[in-house]
Design a protein around this motif. Structure first.
Motif, short mmCIF file in Angstrom:
data_model
loop_
_atom_site.label_atom_id
_atom_site.label_comp_id
_atom_site.label_asym_id
_atom_site.label_seq_id
_atom_site.Cartn_x
_atom_site.Cartn_y
_atom_site.Cartn_z
N PHE D 146 140.28 -17.48 78.44
CA PHE D 146 140.21 -18.88 78.84
C PHE D 146 138.79 -19.42 78.70
O PHE D 146 138.56 -20.56 78.35
CB PHE D 146 140.71 -19.07 80.28
N TRP D 147 137.87 -18.54 78.92
CA TRP D 147 136.46 -18.90 78.83
C TRP D 147 136.09 -19.20 77.39
O TRP D 147 135.47 -20.22 77.07
CB TRP D 147 135.68 -17.71 79.40
N LEU D 148 136.52 -18.29 76.51
CA LEU D 148 136.26 -18.49 75.09
C LEU D 148 136.90 -19.80 74.63
O LEU D 148 136.30 -20.59 73.89
CB LEU D 148 136.85 -17.32 74.30
N ALA D 149 138.12 -20.03 75.10
CA ALA D 149 138.83 -21.25 74.73
C ALA D 149 138.02 -22.48 75.13
O ALA D 149 137.84 -23.41 74.35
CB ALA D 149 140.21 -21.27 75.37
N ILE D 153 136.53 -25.25 72.62
CA ILE D 153 136.89 -26.66 72.75
C ILE D 153 135.62 -27.49 72.82
O ILE D 153 135.46 -28.51 72.15
CB ILE D 153 137.74 -26.88 74.02
N LEU D 154 134.71 -27.00 73.64
CA LEU D 154 133.48 -27.74 73.84
C LEU D 154 132.75 -27.92 72.51
O LEU D 154 132.29 -29.01 72.17
CB LEU D 154 132.60 -26.95 74.81
N LEU D 155 132.71 -26.84 71.75
CA LEU D 155 131.95 -26.89 70.51
C LEU D 155 132.70 -27.67 69.43
O LEU D 155 132.19 -28.64 68.87
CB LEU D 155 131.66 -25.46 70.02
N VAL D 165 141.69 -31.26 71.04
CA VAL D 165 141.43 -30.48 72.24
C VAL D 165 142.65 -29.64 72.61
O VAL D 165 142.54 -28.49 73.00
CB VAL D 165 141.08 -31.43 73.40
N SER D 166 143.82 -30.23 72.47
CA SER D 166 145.00 -29.51 72.92
C SER D 166 146.20 -30.01 72.16
O SER D 166 146.07 -30.82 71.24
CB SER D 166 145.21 -29.73 74.42
N GLY D 167 147.34 -29.51 72.55
CA GLY D 167 148.57 -30.02 71.97
C GLY D 167 149.11 -29.11 70.89
O GLY D 167 148.52 -28.08 70.55
N ALA D 168 150.24 -29.51 70.37
CA ALA D 168 150.92 -28.68 69.39
C ALA D 168 151.29 -29.54 68.20
O ALA D 168 152.42 -29.54 67.72
CB ALA D 168 152.16 -28.03 70.00
N GLY D 169 150.35 -30.30 67.74
CA GLY D 169 150.63 -31.21 66.62
C GLY D 169 150.56 -30.50 65.30
O GLY D 169 151.26 -29.52 65.06
N VAL D 253 145.52 -23.37 78.45
CA VAL D 253 144.31 -24.15 78.20
C VAL D 253 144.55 -25.21 77.14
O VAL D 253 144.11 -26.34 77.26
CB VAL D 253 143.15 -23.23 77.78
N PHE D 254 145.29 -24.81 76.08
CA PHE D 254 145.48 -25.76 74.99
C PHE D 254 146.74 -26.60 75.16
O PHE D 254 147.11 -27.34 74.26
CB PHE D 254 145.53 -25.03 73.65
#
Ligand SMILES: Nc1ncnc2c1ncn2[C@@H]1O[C@H](COP(=O)(O)OP(=O)(O)OP(=O)(O)O)[C@@H](O)[C@H]1O
Ligand SMILES: Nc1ncnc2c1ncn2[C@@H]1O[C@H](COP(=O)(O)OP(=O)(O)OP(=O)(O)O)[C@@H](O)[C@H]1O
Ligand SMILES: [Mg+2]
Ligand SMILES: [Mg+2]
Lengths: 288, 320, 498, 309, 317
Positions: D146-149, D153-155, D165-169, D253-254
């Motif tokens: 989760f930390w890596l995630a 995301i941040l980067l 950032v998230s989602g399943a598009g 997370v995602f």
């Protein structure tokens, strides 16, 4: 058992592991960390639970060297106390797991046959199942809190120790010195306790050592799901799980415990590697 | 055909091999004997140019083959020689074949690589050679995997691989150590026949003096990374001049003439890390004197044979 | 022409777009279905599918005139018969209570219905305006059965359900035939936006980042602690609306030491609502002094009954109850420490608030141990009567919430206070069923509310605001927002900025 | 040969599957709480409850329930989700593709990149590269997912804006989750490949291959790689279950759907049929993984083929 | 001389676990072995790898349970002993193992390893333990200063000496030597053989000496048993006796003389050793035997009971 096993042989190896550069740094850090955890009340500048809402999310500075969190609690003190939670949960879990795994594995390896197959099938299954899921199921069954986290981690790593011990015992059983000792007229208990177990122990203990690192990570992950230490008890995982938003508002709240986890796990791994090298058991770890 | 001069090998700081010399001609069998760790395999690896595999390097001397110094040969050219004109047979047939591949292709490779044959031709040749090695039903064997065969059979396959490109020199590193006596006898006979039929130069590495006595024309005795004595086989067995050679011969149990009593050689074989200065054998040598501990002895030549001992002449006076 | 919206945390996990049977609905429901009436922020009612209504003086019958020319998405007409079938379909469902007071529905003519009442129900319009009273197509409803709202959802609303992946996303497309928007929206014709994609993002931080990076255009329900960060973002605009809920701490009256009313009262006085609003919520929102949101008339109780921070008084009460301060700052009675369990649900907002509560309880010598549960387990814990204190919140802008949480019929859950009381039940029954007019209802509920307060069954903490954040560079949102919540009527006016 | 072997392994799975199914069935009864309670309307009567209990067959004895359940499972009849109120099969069908795509890609990513890294580090024995590899492998097992995630995301999402950032598009939404899961896998595979290659290099037969005059490249690809593949395949096969279900953190997370999330969610809601079906799917994947691993090994290694048949 | 050891018709059958897909296969690792060993004598057992030598040794010491037959040790029927009785008896019959490298627990110091027999048997030595250990180490030619070393710190030959010291600690009367020098260098092998010879005469030990090296056996033993695929095919009463079984003959011809003047013509290649799992009917050597007849293919020859020199062959030489 773990303490008793620290015979001359093991002491020699730990000594050797510590004598290498990396080993010394890693080992030194771990010793320091344990001391910090044990003496947390003496070292921590503040009470980990003391809130000061007026001084929430303060950046690192003085007197809060690592800043404060959303409740104005001192992050440094929480990281220090967090070492206590994270280390003790992981170490306890691994100790339980190791004791159970060694018993199961030794029994399976020594008796063989149907018993062995049954034990190994079950244990293998827990092994190939994602550990986080095992942990979550476990937490679902006995409820959240440090006890369940501990047991969840213990179960997640049970297979590893069982397999390893069994592999060791099976391998050792074929060694000539076992047959030689039987031929001296030794009882099975003598064989098991004086020869098989002590010899099987070294790799298991090293793997246990390495698993403490994994345990810390798993504890952190459970903390991320809010299932580990209950507030206000600090644990690194729980602290890291404050959410992304915190990364903008007060990143130190997340970064420092994260760094603590990373450094600790790296130190554990480095020291473990060094132990493996000095015990010369790389090959024995591979078979399992 | 092949002559090695003053060969030295080092791994990093340790120097497990130094001052090894010998030569071998077509139709001749050279035996290299010595106890475990004396550097026999290293010698073989040096000749094959395979030292870099284990991180070693040649520090001195030369390996001359057919007039060229192999130590200076570029890798690409060396590869042509390996398996082509110089064949190698390794110690343990159990582990010398790739367990994941069938026998046929493993042998075919050699002919394809060095003789430029295509698949079918190479296979025909493989079967041919397997036949000459008296392997029954070669075409069936080609379709088998190594684990399906006995040790003696596997060793013959390894020999077949070494022979596939018609080499001039064959280096056999303890080809029979892992085998039973009856099988050993078969393999030795096979090698013997090959030397005669194909006019091969054979370097036979072994720790078994009886095998040497049975097959070799010349021998080199090695101890602690050095050749301590070399010469024609009869001469060495009749009149060993180096105390180590003498002791080694005395160690062989001779069941039938039950007169001697075995005592072995006092002390233990030194390891690479504590090779003695001076004569490597001096700590265990009954005749050692002060000079032996300080000065490495030169070879003293007598007839066709030579021994590296300060007291070789004395030794010669009282054969074991 | 596509707008992506993220639900607020409290809306996650709706299992079906079925206003009749579902216990959990989200904002998208209000776009698929229209209601007979709409409620504005000032609590006034506005016509929608019903153009006019009339209550008989005795409150025993209501007549509704329906809008002409309305069709469902399946092209069946909306008329009096549809309303009749629809009201009947509540029988036996979770939401039956909404129509409990209606004895029968008469079709007067195609566009007129009459509700014959069991008893006067001053709350009827409120119920009809609720999301749970969106009107589904009776044909589709009968046809689809259990699948209604899952595989398809058919209403008269401005948007039609295109796809619904549970727990993931819902896609709505514009109903091109729509012309019957309520007067709460500027736009009464078809919506400006072609497609609304509603996403369920469980992690609030992720939702926030999505908004920040343009992954979503509109975030319903921004946690208060994110407001400061969002305000700093140039492209993000925030709308704050009065809240419709309360955060509070129920007290289990059956679990010692809280069986002692003095302890309960003291507990209430330990919580410093003002400082919580200031520090935890950055001054956004308001302190809660009693159980109802302040816009409800029933929240105007005798001020003495409101719960206020008074640690000195709390100390006195505890002393009186026999809990003497111990050396370590924890009170003791008969050798037992004043240690209690404090349950909370597994979400950042709750755990934060709970930790502050924990610290404030410590100030009066009460040591609280927090346990964090997922929402389902915590409900089991309540049913098992395993709790003492808990931090919870509800979202409801009607005083009948008192019945929901304090009725003796629902001890355990949702009556987490585990309160069974004859007088309380009597007042409850009066308030719920015996009010003939709105004014009477207010009076009855106020009385009930006051009685509940006098028993110290809970500690009110905080009245949040509703915060909606959107990407101002992508869309524009009506200002001011009308209606009590940001839902259907407001979505009608959302426009893409050029 | 291989077919026969596969068939034998399949038959051997029967008793294992039976025990697993019993365990899974029992786990559900160890869970506290009751889905019926979640389902019951507040304040409903005991009869309502009994009615629901009967409707979901929870009133029969455990043994009967088990056999009814396993019988249904066999017919692909996963039943009706109690809380989510739809066929469990639908839920699985809805979530499985996400798990498979994510898992498959992560699998592909970690195996290819991991093997490439492992191979390079095994043949190019350079101290700097060695240290880099060690560091990388260490990091892979150190950083919580989760930390890596969050950092990714941040980067990549917040600062660079490359991926959502998230989602399943679309495919873009897969990049970061795949990287997150794959990271640990890459390290693992690299380590295994490296060790296996180094081990294989030490084997006697390799000396003989060189002595035959084969080039190092030929030896690496024709002879060493198959040996290195054996343990890699085993590890990867064992991780199939892991990858399908272990992505929970990443899914959370995602904000992605998937088998893991479905399971967690069902676990929270005590939705028995869903929990059981998910666990069964995962167990199936695990067993399938072992089977694939075994068969792959056997097809690569004649010794195994013979010993085990 | 009375017999210290009497072995009668000893057999061991190993069965590989079958499964649904494979028939269980079984093999006779040791098949009907009988012999007597008189006190103070040395009997040698030779044979090729896998012929059952080690299995025979284990059966005699009852480290594995035989499938049939009997072992009498000093008049006691070993197979009738309870586990506890057996454990006590072990003090008197010891074994030295083929692989010295794994014959000592790597975590034990030499002192502890040599003292272990006393601990296991619950025997208090006459002298203090340290002296006893030092005495034993000296007896096998090791410097007692090595007592505190670990096995990995000493050489193979030294390890084998420790193994012998351990075996001798409880003053056994029978010592089974299972290829004690097979993994050692010749010079060290000679040391160990010399030591064993000395010990035998000093302590009056009886040896069962197992080896695949015919010349070593001839050198060391009084009598020789030749084994082939689990059976004794010939029992040579003394080392000079001429071979009568074709297999023994082959074995002798395969052994080279350490003298280049005594080279022999090696017989041409012969067939393979059959798999012990499916032996041909009749004599197991039939496929490699120059004298094989139809009878050999159908009937297994019994070991002739002819006194002195027994041989299991239809056509002895
Ligand atoms: N890769 C290496 N690195 C360092 N030392 C080595 C290496 N390979 C061999 N040696 C050393 O070189 C010496 C000679 O080894 P070599 O294998 O040639 O002995 P050998 O005579 O063939 O022995 P054996 O009979 O056991 O095969 C040994 O002492 C060994 O320790
Ligand atoms: N525990 C066992 N289970 C199954 N088979 C066995 C077992 N022990 C030995 N065998 C088989 O019995 C046969 C005889 O083995 P044994 O070890 O007695 O041979 P050996 O003559 O000592 O050979 P070596 O000279 O190689 O030591 C071999 O084929 C071996 O594979
Ligand atoms: Mg060698
Ligand atoms: Mg043996």
């Amino acid at each position: 058992m773990a303490i008793r096993s620290l015979d001359a042989f093991a002491r020699m190896s730990i000594g050797r592991a510590l004598s290498s550069g990396i080993g010394m740094v890693a080992g030194g850090f771990l010793i320091l960390l344990v001391l910090v955890a044990v003496f947390a009340p003496l070292i921590a500048p503040f009470d980990y639970a003391d809130q000061n809402l007026m001084n929430a999310n303060a950046a690192p500075g003085w007197p809060h060297v690592l800043g404060t969190d959303e409740f104005g609690r001192d992050v440094l003190s929480r990281v220090i106390y967090g070492a206590r939670t994270s280390l003790s949960v992981s170490a306890t879990a691994i100790a339980i797991s190791m004791a159970a795994g060694m018993t199961l594995g030794a029994a399976a390896g020594y008796f063989g046959g149907f018993f062995e197959r049954a034990v190994m099938t079950v244990v293998d299954l827990t092994w190939s199942f994602p550990d986080i899921l095992i942990a979550l199921i476990f937490v679902a069954i006995i409820g959240p809190g440090l006890t369940s986290t501990t047991f969840a981690i213990a179960i997640a790593y049970l297979a590893q120790f069982t397999r390893l011990t069994r592999a060791q015992i099976v391998r050792l059983k074929r060694e000539t010195f076992i047959e030689a000792t039987i031929n001296l007229g030794a009882k099975p208990s003598h064989i098991l306790l004086k020869h098989l177990m002590p010899n099987a122990m070294a790799p298991v203990i090293v793997v246990g050592m390495l698993a403490i690192g994994d345990g810390i990570v798993l504890e952190a992950t459970l903390g991320f799901f809010g299932l580990g230490a209950q507030p206000p008890t600090p644990s690194w995982g729980a602290m890291m799980s404050s959410g992304t938003a915190q990364l903008f508002l007060s990143p130190w709240v997340i970064i420092f415990p994260g760094v603590a986890v990373a450094i600790t796990v790296i130190a554990v791994n480095l020291f473990g590697d060094e132990l493996i090298r000095s015990l010369d058991i790389r090959d024995r770890l591979r078979g399992a | 055909m092949l002559s090695v001069r003053d060969l030295g090998v080092a791994f990093g700081m340790v120097q497990p091999l130094s001052g090894v010399s010998f030569s071998v001609n077509k139709g001749e069998t050279l035996g290299i004997v010595g106890e475990s760790g004396s550097g026999k395999s290293l010698t073989a690896m040096s000749v094959m140019g395979l030292l870099p595999l284990s991180g070693g390097r040649i520090t001195g001397g030369s390996v001359e083959f057919d007039g060229q110094d192999l130590t200076k040969l570029p890798e690409r050219a060396y590869r042509k020689l390996r398996g082509g004109r110089i064949g190698l047979i390794t110690q343990n047939p159990m582990t010398s074949l790739d367990p994941l591949q069938k026998i046929g292709p493993q042998v075919d490779d050699v002919a394809k690589l060095h003789l430029g044959l295509d698949g079918a031709e190479a296979r025909a040749r493989t079967e041919d050679i397997l036949g000459t090695l008296r392997i029954p039903e070669p075409s069936l064997i080609c379709e088998r995997y190594p684990h399906q065969m006995s040790g003696g059979m596997k060793q013959r396959i390894v020999i077949a691989m070494a022979l596939a490109a018609d080499p001039d020199v064959l280096i056999a590193d303890e080809p029979t150590t892992a085998l039973d006596v009856t099988v050993q006898a078969q393999i030795i006979r096979l090698l013997d026949d090959l030397v005669k039929e194909r006019d091969l130069a054979l370097v036979l590495i072994t720790h078994d003096m009886s095998v040497v006595a049975q097959t070799c024309d010349k021998i080199v005795v090695m101890y602690a990374g050095r050749a301590v004595e070399h010469g024609p086989v009869e001469e060495i067995f009749d009149r060993p001049r180096h105390p180590y050679t003498q002791a080694l011969i005395a160690c062989i149990p001779r069941g039938l003439d039950d007169a001697t009593r075995l005592t072995g050689i006092e002390g233990t074989v030194p390891t690479v890390l504590n090779y003695p200065k001076g004569c490597p054998f001096h700590p265990r040598c009954p005749r050692a004197e002060a000079i032996c501990a300080t000065d490495p002895p030169e070879f003293s030549v007598a007839g066709d044979s030579a021994a590296a001992c300060h007291f070789a002449e004395v030794a010669n006076a009282q054969p074991a | 022409q596509d707008v992506t919206v993220a639900f607020s945390a409290s809306e996650l996990g709706a299992t079906a777009y079925n206003p009749v049977a579902a216990s959990n609905l989200n904002t998208a429901t209000s776009l698929i279905y229209d209601r007979l009436v709409e409620q504005d922020a000032d609590q006034s009612y506005h016509p929608h599918l019903a153009t006019a209504w009339e209550e008989t003086p005795d409150g025993m019958a209501w007549t509704f005139t329906l809008l002409d020319g309305v069709t469902f998405h399946d092209d069946t007409p909306f008329n009096a018969a549809a309303v009749q079938t629809w009201i009947a379909s509540y029988a036996g469902t979770e939401n039956e209570y909404l129509v409990e007071a209606i004895a029968s529905v008469d079709v007067v003519d195609d566009l007129t219905v009459r509700f014959n009442m069991e008893r006067p129900e001053p709350n009827l319009l409120y119920n009809l305006a609720s999301a749970f009273m969106g009107v589904p197509s009776p044909t589709a409803y009968a046809e689809l059965g259990e699948d209604f709202g899952v595989t398809a959802a058919v209403g008269t609303g401005p948007y039609e359900l295109q796809s619904f992946e549970i727990g993931l996303e819902t896609v709505l497309v514009r109903n091109e035939d729509y012309t019957w928007g309520s007067d709460l929206s500027e736009n009464t014709g078809p919506g400006h936006i072609e497609t609304f994609t509603f996403r369920e993002i469980p992690d609030q931080s992720t939702a926030f980042l999505e908004l920040r990076t343009g992954g979503i255009d509109l975030l319903l329900g921004v946690p208060t602690d994110f407001l400061a960060i969002l305000e700093a973002e140039a492209n993000i605009q925030i709308i704050q609306m009065p809240g419709t809920g309360i955060s509070y701490m129920p007290i289990n009256v059956t679990a010692p030491p809280f069986d002692d009313i003095l302890v309960r009262q003291a507990t209430g006085m330990a919580i410093d609502q003002d400082s919580i609003v200031a520090a935890v919520y950055g001054g956004v929102g308001a302190p809660a002094r009693n159980f109802l949101i302040s816009s409800l008339p029933e929240a105007n109780v005798n001020p003495d009954l409101n719960v206020r921070y008074d640690p000195a008084k709390a100390g006195e009460l505890l002393d009186e109850a026999g809990w003497a301060m111990g050396d370590d700052g924890v009170r003791v009675k008969d050798g037992k420490q004043l240690s209690v369990d404090l349950f909370t649900a597994n979400s950042t907002e709750f755990t934060r608030l709970t930790q502050v509560v924990q610290a404030q309880l410590a100030e009066i010598g009460m040591e609280a141990t927090i346990t964090v549960f997922d929402s389902s387990t915590i409900r089991d814990e309540y049913r098992r009567n395993a709790h003492q204190l808990a931090v919870r919140a509800y979202d409801w802008n009607n005083s009948d919430i008192l019945d929901w949480f304090f009725s003796g019929n629902r001890v355990g859950y949702p009556n987490v206070s585990m309160w069974e009381d004859e007088e309380g039940q009597r007042l409850n029954d009066i308030a719920m069923t015996e009010s003939a007019t709105a004014a009477e209802r207010v009076a009855n509920f106020t009385a009930y509310h006051e009685y509940v307060l006098s028993q110290h069954l809970f500690v009110p903490i905080y009245q949040p605001t509703q915060n909606i954040a959107f990407n101002g560079e992508a869309i524009s949102v009506p200002d001011p927002v009308r209606g009590s919540r940001f839902r259907g009527q407001s979505f009608m006016d959302i426009q893409v900025t050029e | 040969m291989i077919l026969r072997y596969t068939f034998q392994r399949l038959l051997m799975l029967i008793p294992v599957s039976f025990s697993i199914s019993v365990v899974i069935f029992m786990i559900v009864y160890l869970l506290p709480g009751d889905p019926i309670d979640n389902l019951l309307r507040v304040g409903s009567s005991a009869e309502d409850r009994a009615e629901l209990v009967a409707r979901y067959g929870l009133d029969r004895s455990l043994v009967v329930q088990y056999f009814v359940w396993i019988g249904n499972m066999f017919q692909g009849e996963f039943g009706q989700a109690i809380v989510l109120r739809r066929p469990v099969a639908d839920l699985i069908a809805q979530n499985l593709p996400y798990s498979l795509t994510l898992g498959g890609l992560a699998f592909l990513f970690s195996s290819t990149v991991g093997m490439a890294l492992g191979t390079v580090s095994a043949i190019v024995r350079h101290p700097v590269l060695d240290r880099f590899m060690r560091g990388f492998i260490l990091l892979g097992s150190t950083v919580p997912g989760f930390w890596l995630a969050l950092l990714l995301i941040l980067l990549f999402s917040v600062n660079l804006g490359w991926f959502p950032v998230s989602g399943a598009g679309g495919w873009q939404s897969l990049v970061l989750p795949v990287l997150t899961i794959g990271f640990g896998g890459v390290a693992l595979v690299a380590r295994v490949t490296r060790v296996a290659l180094l081990d294989a290099q030490r084997e006697d037969f390799v000396t003989l291959l060189h002595a035959k005059g084969l080039s190092s490249g030929t030896i690496l690809f024709r002879h060493l790689m198959p040996h290195a593949l054996l343990p890699v395949v085993t590890i990867l096969a064992l991780r199939i279950g892991w990858i399908l279900g272990g992505a929970v953190t990443v899914e959370f997370v995602f904000g992605r759907p998937g088998l893991g999330s479905l399971l967690i969610r069902a676990l929270g809601q005590r939705d028995y049929p869903v929990v059981q079906a998910c666990l069964l799917m995962l167990a199936l994947a695990v067993m399938l993984g072992t089977l694939i691993g075994d068969v792959a090994q056997a097809s690569m290694d004649p010794r195994i083929r013979e010993k085990k048949s | 001389m009375p017999n210290l050891l009497e072995v009668r018709d000893l057999s061991k059958r190993f069965t590989s676990a079958g499964s649904a897909f494979r028939k269980a296969r079984s093999m006779h690792a040791v098949n009907g072995v009988s012999f007597d060993l008189a006190k103070g004598r040395v009997i040698g057992v030779v044979g090729e790898s896998g012929c059952g030598k080690s299995t025979l040794a284990r059966l005699i010491l009852r480290l594995i349970e035989p499938s049939g037959g009997a072992v009498h040790f000093d008049g006691d029927d070993l197979l009738a002993k309870s586990p506890a009785q057996m454990r006590r008896l072990r003090a008197r019959m010891q074994m030295v193992f083929q692989d010295p490298y794994s014959a000592i627990d790597p975590r034990y110091t030499l002192a502890r390893a040599v003292a272990e027999p006393f601990e296991v048997q619950g025997v208090t030595p006459e002298k203090p333990m340290t002296d006893e250990v030092a005495g034993l180490l000296e007896m096998v030619g090791l410097n007692p200063g090595l007592a505190t070393s670990y096995p990995h710190q000493i050489s193979g030959g030294q390890k084998q000496r420790v193994g012998i010291a351990r075996a001798l600690a409880l003053r056994p009367s029978l010592l089974v030597l299972d290829e004690p020098t097979a993994s050692l260098d010749v010079s060290v092998q000679a040391q160990i053989i010399g030591l064993l010879e000395d010990l035998r005469s000093d302590l009056g030990l009886t040896y069962l000496f197992i080896s695949h090296d015919l010349s070593l056996v001839k050198y060391f033993c009084d009598e020789i048993l030749v084994m082939y695929l689990g059976r004794v095919v010939e029992a040579l009463p003394d080392t000079a006796a001429p071979a009568r079984h074709p297999y023994t003959r082959t074995l002798m011809e395969s052994t080279f003389e350490p003298d280049p003047k005594k080279r022999r013509l090696i017989a041409p290649l012969e067939g393979e050793v059959p798999s012990p799992f499916d032996l041909p009917p009749g004599c197991a050597f039939v496929d490699r035997c120059p004298n094989a007849s139809a009878l050999c293919r159908s009937e297994t020859p019994a070991l002739s009971t002819e006194t002195g020199h027994a041989v299991a062959c239809h056509h002895p030489i």
